[in-house]
Design an enzyme around this catalytic site. Structure first.
Site, PDB file in Angstrom:
ATOM      1  N   GLU A 161     -10.089   4.840  -3.751  1.00  0.00           N
ATOM      2  CA  GLU A 161      -8.890   5.103  -2.954  1.00  0.00           C
ATOM      3  C   GLU A 161      -8.268   3.830  -2.389  1.00  0.00           C
ATOM      4  O   GLU A 161      -7.049   3.737  -2.254  1.00  0.00           O
ATOM      5  CB  GLU A 161      -9.208   6.079  -1.808  1.00  0.00           C
ATOM      6  CG  GLU A 161      -9.333   7.532  -2.245  1.00  0.00           C
ATOM      7  CD  GLU A 161     -10.651   7.855  -2.936  1.00  0.00           C
ATOM      8  OE1 GLU A 161     -11.573   7.011  -2.893  1.00  0.00           O
ATOM      9  OE2 GLU A 161     -10.758   8.952  -3.527  1.00  0.00           O
ATOM     10  N   HIS A 177     -14.019  18.046   4.072  1.00  0.00           N
ATOM     11  CA  HIS A 177     -12.838  18.384   3.264  1.00  0.00           C
ATOM     12  C   HIS A 177     -11.811  19.204   4.033  1.00  0.00           C
ATOM     13  O   HIS A 177     -10.944  19.813   3.425  1.00  0.00           O
ATOM     14  CB  HIS A 177     -13.253  19.153   1.999  1.00  0.00           C
ATOM     15  CG  HIS A 177     -13.986  18.327   1.002  1.00  0.00           C
ATOM     16  ND1 HIS A 177     -15.309  17.961   1.164  1.00  0.00           N
ATOM     17  CD2 HIS A 177     -13.599  17.768  -0.168  1.00  0.00           C
ATOM     18  CE1 HIS A 177     -15.695  17.233   0.127  1.00  0.00           C
ATOM     19  NE2 HIS A 177     -14.676  17.099  -0.690  1.00  0.00           N
TER      20      HIS A 177
END
Ligand SMILES: Cc1ncc(C[n+]2csc(CCOP(=O)(O)OP(=O)(O)O)c2C)c(N)n1
Ligand SMILES: [Mg+2]
Lengths: 328, 337
Positions: free
Chosen positions: B66, B135
């Site tokens: 990322e 998440h």
């Protein structure tokens, strides 16, 4: 490698520019004329210029806190750089960057980063755009031996390799990250890490020799331009000054004998001798070049002095392309 | 007009932009296979059609990296591309926090306007789906604290399409926070090109007694609450800011001036959340209009547990919103909703 005389002379000119500019900046910090802190490239000129001269004018480059040498090496005008160092409106970043965050997009300098390692992904993105837009440009990321232990470097090397991006990862191994000797925090040899990413890793042992640096980086940029992907080049060099100007570190973390040995290998003096010995230029020509560079540096200081300080409203400018919210 | 899901609308906006401008590229994990369904295709059978349409030069599967993904998109944006980065889950933005905060947000500013960064970072907020604490984040307020970024939080397919198109065309970096709970939401959407401006709130529902400012899934929670409250004779106005940066504070202040009562439904955490910021703006600028204290309906300051037995109760819902509205209607309130 073809190295026409005018290329050799330009190398010396740019190395001299960095040396004299940084010497002046160092003085100005001590006199309180430059606010904040400054990291000089004195001693590392061959490593910087050899790398920059292996790039074409339109090529991209990012760097770090040791930032003045990079844009100067890439051909930036000195006036706006000096004005930036003193925080003036005519500074290359309008007074909002300062010493650690120079950028001169006119010469492909996409910005220096005060966060160690953080500009490496930016250079990777410039290489991505060069590839997608097929404009033939190459990107180069300067980073130190300290930054070589940041994770983003390895993310960038891996992604660049699988995507075949035209980029050179240029490690300026001046053997210390601030006070920390590289070998105490770095496993193995930095250049050999390239193998893990399926790219060439070149180590320039004598980074005080501008031609050795140039040849190594040129090999890497040629490879990138030919569409063969990234390379890692590690250049071993030494900074002559303290990590930053005015910084006093109580412990003598650099062995005096080591320091002395490196100080003898002054890249600017060594290359001057080479140019004379090879008959590229005589002493008079090189003296004239010195005088011209000195005049350029003087003029840059004058330019900075003559520039106004930015208005407070500038603190609210350039956050967005069209301002909104707090704008004054 | 055609019926589009929220996800379909995101795909449509991206497709439009990809077709309109060859400088637009999409990069992210698993984008080639269109795993999350935002890359075109109305059904599984159409999987991967962006790849066919635009080729692997413009649809780029990235490694799970990322930090470089975000930084490289920024660098590419500074040098002529207009990337859309698909970060899949919003929780993964943290991996790239340095790039977001130190590069994406600062480069235009710090370099005196030499660079602009036309780049969009899309991510899905997967809360409410029993995926556990790693998440389930709703992190847009963290990024509201970083000047230089723009933030969109669409609540409907129409807004998703129109705002995303604007975002891609814009020269500033945008973070798009798309609630996964809304993915299947369907409505009639203009299949032609349209753009919704940033910084312009939408009045979702007119009302006279109380204003609810609702964010993302909060809009749908507020609608449920408003329908029930109507039966009690309480008229609720709902305003969806749609973009948190820029924030249409004028629309919010005007609404509060009309109704004198404010409830904010914000699925992010309470402390320093979007609701906190909106409350502060109203308290500073419209205190005299307020007939009752402002109430926040937010997610309490705890992490999100996995067990279905205890997750959903943490988020704003209609019951909590109704409770908050009743409190402000009573003219005074105590404690959190
Ligand atoms: C992410 C980050 N960590 C720490 C620092 C503080 N810091 C500034 S320069 C420096 C040393 C960097 O060493 P190196 O990368 O070798 O570059 P050099 O200064 O030797 O040129 C450190 C630790 C920083 N600026 N950024
Ligand atoms: Mg170092």
């Amino acid at each position: 490698m073809t190295r026409p005389n005018d290329l050799l002379l330009e190398m010396q000119r740019r190395m001299l520019r960095i040396r004299r500019f940084d010497e002046r900046a160092s003085k100005m910090v001590k006199r309180g004329e430059i606010p904040g802190t400054v990291h000089t490239s004195i001693g590392q000129e061959a490593q910087v210029v050899g790398s920059c001269m292996a790039l074409a004018d339109g090529d991209y480059m990012t760097g770090n806190h040791r930032s003045h040498g990079h844009p100067i090496g890439k051909g930036a005008a000195l006036g706006p750089l000096m004005a930036e160092l003193v925080g003036k409106a005519n500074g290359v970043c309008g007074g909002k960057g300062g010493s650690m965050h120079l950028a001169d997009f006119k010469v492909g300098s996409l910005g220096e980063s005060g966060i160690v390692g953080s500009s490496i992904p930016i250079a990777t993105g410039a290489a991505l755009s060069a590839k997608v837009l097929r404009n033939g440009r190459v990107s180069l990321a300067f980073f130190g031996d300290g930054a070589a232990n940041q994770g983003c470097l390895y993310e960038a090397m891996n992604m660049s390799s699988v995507w075949g991006l035209p980029i050179v990862f240029l490690c300026e191994n001046n053997q210390y990250a601030l006070s920390t000797p590289a070998h105490t925090v770095t496993a193995g040899v930095i250049a050999t890490r390239a193998a893990g990413f399926n790219m060439p890793g070149i180590r320039v042992e004598d980074g005080q020799d501008v031609l050795k640096v140039y040849d190594a980086v040129k090999t890497a940029t040629d490879r990138a331009r030919a569409g063969l992907g990234p390379s890692l080049v590690e250049v071993v060099t030494y900074r002559f000054n303290e990590h930053s100007e005015g910084l006093r570190i109580a412990t003598d973390y650099r062995n005096p004998a080591e320091k002395e040995a490196w100080l003898k290998r002054d890249p600017v003096k060594m290359f001057r001798t080479y140019l004379e010995e090879q008959g590229v230029a005589d002493a008079a020509m090189l003296d004239a070049m010195e005088a011209e560079v000195m005049a350029e540096v003087d003029a840059s200081v004058q330019f900075a002095e003559d520039s106004p300080y930015p208005e407070l409203s500038v603190a609210f400018k350039d956050l967005y392309t069209v301002p909104f919210g707090v704008t004054q | 007009m055609t019926v589009m899901s929220f996800l379909g609308a995101i795909g449509a906006a991206q497709r439009e932009a990809m077709e309109a401008d060859p400088r637009v590229i999409i990069m992210g994990e698993d984008v080639e296979a269109n795993v999350y369904g935002t890359m075109g295709g109305k059904s599984r059978a159409d999987k991967g059609d962006f790849l066919q349409m635009f080729g692997s030069d413009r649809i780029r599967n990235t490694p799970i990296s990322e930090e470089v993904m975000v930084g490289a998109a920024a660098g590419a944006a500074m040098t002529g591309l207009r990337p859309i980065v698909d970060l899949s889950y919003s929780s993964f933005l943290y991996m790239a926090m340095d790039q977001f905060v130190n590069q994406v947000a600062k480069n235009r500013y710090m370099f005196g306007g030499q660079a602009s960064l036309p780049v969009v970072f899309r991510s899905a907020m997967f809360y409410g789906l029993n995926t556990g604490a790693h998440h389930s984040d709703r992190p847009y307020p963290m990024f509201m604290n970083v000047p230089g970024l723009k933030i969109m939080v669409p609540a409907t397919p129409t807004d998703a399409k129109g705002l995303l198109r604007t975002a891609i065309d814009m020269d500033d970096p945008v973070l798009s926070f798309e609630a996964c709970l809304l993915w299947g939401l369907k409505e009639d959407v203009d299949e032609g090109e349209f753009r919704i401006p940033f910084g312009v709130a939408r009045t979702v529902r007119a009302g006279t007694d109380v204003t609810i400012v609702a964010i993302s899934t909060g809009v749908h929670v507020a609608l449920q609450a408003a329908a029930k409250l109507e039966a009690e004779g309480i008229s609720v106005e709902i305003i969806d800011p749609r973009t948190m940066v820029p924030l249409d504070s004028e629309a919010i202040l005007n609404a509060v001036a009309r109704t004198g009562r404010l409830v904010i439904v914000d699925p992010a955490h309470t402390t320093c959340g979007a609701a906190a910021e909106i409350s502060a703006i109203v308290a500073e600028k419209a205190f005299d209009c307020l007939k009752a204290p402002i109430m926040r309906v937010t997610t309490p300051d705890t992490q999100i547990p996995f067990s279905p037995a205890i997750e959903k109760q943490l988020y704003p819902d209609a019951a909590k919103t109704i409770d908050a509205v009743r409190k402000v209607m009573a003219g005074r309130s105590r404690g959190a909703a």
